[in-house]
Write a protein that holds these residues in place. Structure first.
Motif, mmCIF file in Angstrom:
data_model
loop_
_atom_site.group_PDB
_atom_site.id
_atom_site.type_symbol
_atom_site.label_atom_id
_atom_site.label_comp_id
_atom_site.label_asym_id
_atom_site.label_seq_id
_atom_site.Cartn_x
_atom_site.Cartn_y
_atom_site.Cartn_z
ATOM 1 N N ALA A 119 0.847 -1.195 0.000
ATOM 2 C CA ALA A 119 0.000 0.000 0.000
ATOM 3 C C ALA A 119 0.879 1.241 0.000
ATOM 4 N N LEU A 120 0.444 2.254 -0.712
ATOM 5 C CA LEU A 120 1.206 3.489 -0.811
ATOM 6 C C LEU A 120 0.972 4.362 0.421
ATOM 7 N N ALA A 184 -8.856 0.432 -3.657
ATOM 8 C CA ALA A 184 -8.850 1.846 -3.242
ATOM 9 C C ALA A 184 -9.421 1.842 -1.831
ATOM 10 N N LEU A 185 -8.529 1.786 -0.855
ATOM 11 C CA LEU A 185 -8.914 1.665 0.546
ATOM 12 C C LEU A 185 -9.053 3.050 1.161
ATOM 13 N N SER A 186 -10.201 3.296 1.799
ATOM 14 C CA SER A 186 -10.489 4.612 2.362
ATOM 15 C C SER A 186 -10.966 4.494 3.803
ATOM 16 N N ILE A 216 -5.893 3.822 -7.360
ATOM 17 C CA ILE A 216 -5.646 2.595 -6.609
ATOM 18 C C ILE A 216 -4.483 2.848 -5.654
ATOM 19 N N ASN A 217 -4.697 2.596 -4.367
ATOM 20 C CA ASN A 217 -3.619 2.865 -3.403
ATOM 21 C C ASN A 217 -3.012 1.606 -2.789
ATOM 22 N N TRP A 218 -3.491 0.419 -3.213
ATOM 23 C CA TRP A 218 -2.823 -0.807 -2.783
ATOM 24 C C TRP A 218 -3.131 -1.938 -3.770
ATOM 25 N N MET A 219 -2.285 -2.950 -3.775
ATOM 26 C CA MET A 219 -2.536 -4.134 -4.592
ATOM 27 C C MET A 219 -1.832 -5.327 -3.960
#
Length: 237
Positions: A119-120, A184-186, A216-219
Motif C-alpha cells: 500500500a502506498l 482503493a482503501l479509504s 488505486i492505493n494498494w494491490m
C-alpha cells in the motif's frame, strides 16, 4: 480512625493533588513548555523506516517463498500476527513499514508466502512498476479505468472504520495461477495511507465516481482467487 477523620484526610489529599497538578500546568505554561508536555501524552506516531521499499518487492518475492528467505531479504518485520480471523491456526502474517509503502505478507500453515500486498503512503510520491506483460501503469499512477480490459467487476466492501473498492484479476498466460487484487482503501482516519476518494451509492449499489478518477492505493498478489485485503490499521501502529 473515625469517619470524620477519614473524610477530612480524603478531602485534604484531593485538594493537594489538584493544587499540585494546577501548579505543574502553571509552571509549564509559564516556561512555554505546556504544548510540548501535552504532545508527549498523545498517541505516538507510526514508526516507519526512513528507507524506501525495494522497487521489486511485489515480484522479487515469489509466492511459496519460505519465511526464512523473506527474513533474509527484508530483515525483521515491524509487526507480526498469528491466528488471523478465518485462517489456519498455524498461519501468520508479517508487516513492513517503509517511507513510501506499507507491506503486508501472509504465510500459510507451512510458513510459505501465500500473498503479498503493498500500500502506498502519503509521505512520498512513489511508483511501483508491473512486469511488461501486464501492460499497466505503475502503482501510484494506476486507476480502475486502467483495469477495464481485465475480466471481473469492481466491487465494494465496507466496515465500521473503512470502506473500499477492489477488483481481483488473473493475468494470462504468464501468471496462470497468480491472482491480483487492486484496491482503493479509504479508512475514516487514513493515518499514513495515501488517501483516495470515491462516491458509492449504497441504495443502488453502484459507483457514482468515474473509474478513471478513482486511484488505486494498494494491490496484492496471491495464489487464490479469493479477494485479498490490506489491514487499514497498519497505517497507525
Amino acid at each position: 480512625m473515625s469517619l470524620d477523620d477519614f473524610l477530612t484526610g480524603t478531602a485534604a489529599n484531593a485538594i493537594g493533588s489538584f493544587l499540585g497538578a494546577y501548579g505543574l500546568f502553571a509552571l509549564l505554561k509559564g516556561n512555554g513548555k505546556l504544548e510540548e508536555f501535552l504532545t508527549k501524552l498523545q498517541r505516538p506516531e507510526l514508526r516507519r523506516e526512513r528507507r524506501r521499499a525495494p522497487k521489486d518487492i511485489l515480484f522479487g518475492i515469489e509466492l511459496g517463498c519460505p519465511a526464512g528467505l523473506v527474513h533474509e531479504l527484508l530483515g525483521f518485520h515491524h509487526r507480526g500476527g498469528e491466528k488471523e480471523f478465518g485462517a489456519n491456526e498455524n498461519d501468520m502474517s508479517w508487516a513492513y513499514r517503509y517511507s513510501d509503502a506499507l507491506v503486508y505478507i501472509r504465510f500459510n500453515s507451512t510458513h510459505s508466502v501465500k500473498s503479498i500486498a503493498i500500500a502506498l503512503t502519503d509521505g512520498e510520491d512513489a511508483s511501483f512498476y508491473f512486469p511488461d506483460h501486464m501492460d499497466l501503469p505503475p502503482l501510484g499512477k494506476i486507476n480502475f479505468a486502467d483495469l477495464s480490459g481485465e475480466e471481473g467487476l469492481v466491487s465494494f466492501r465496507s466496515g465500521l472504520k473503512a470502506c473500499e473498492l477492489f477488483k481481483t484479476v488473473n493475468v494470462l498466460p504468464q501468471d496462470l495461477h497468480i491472482f491480483y487484487t487492486f484496491g482503493a482503501l479509504s479508512p475514516k482516519f487514513p493515518g499514513c495511507l495515501r488517501e483516495v476518494e470515491f462516491d458509492w451509492d449504497a441504495k443502488r449499489e453502484e459507483l457514482r465516481t468515474p473509474l478513471k478518477d478513482v486511484k488505486i492505493n494498494w494491490m496484492a498478489r496471491s495464489s487464490s482467487y479469493e479477494p485479498e485485503y490490506f489491514p487499514w490499521d497498519l497505517a497507525f501502529d
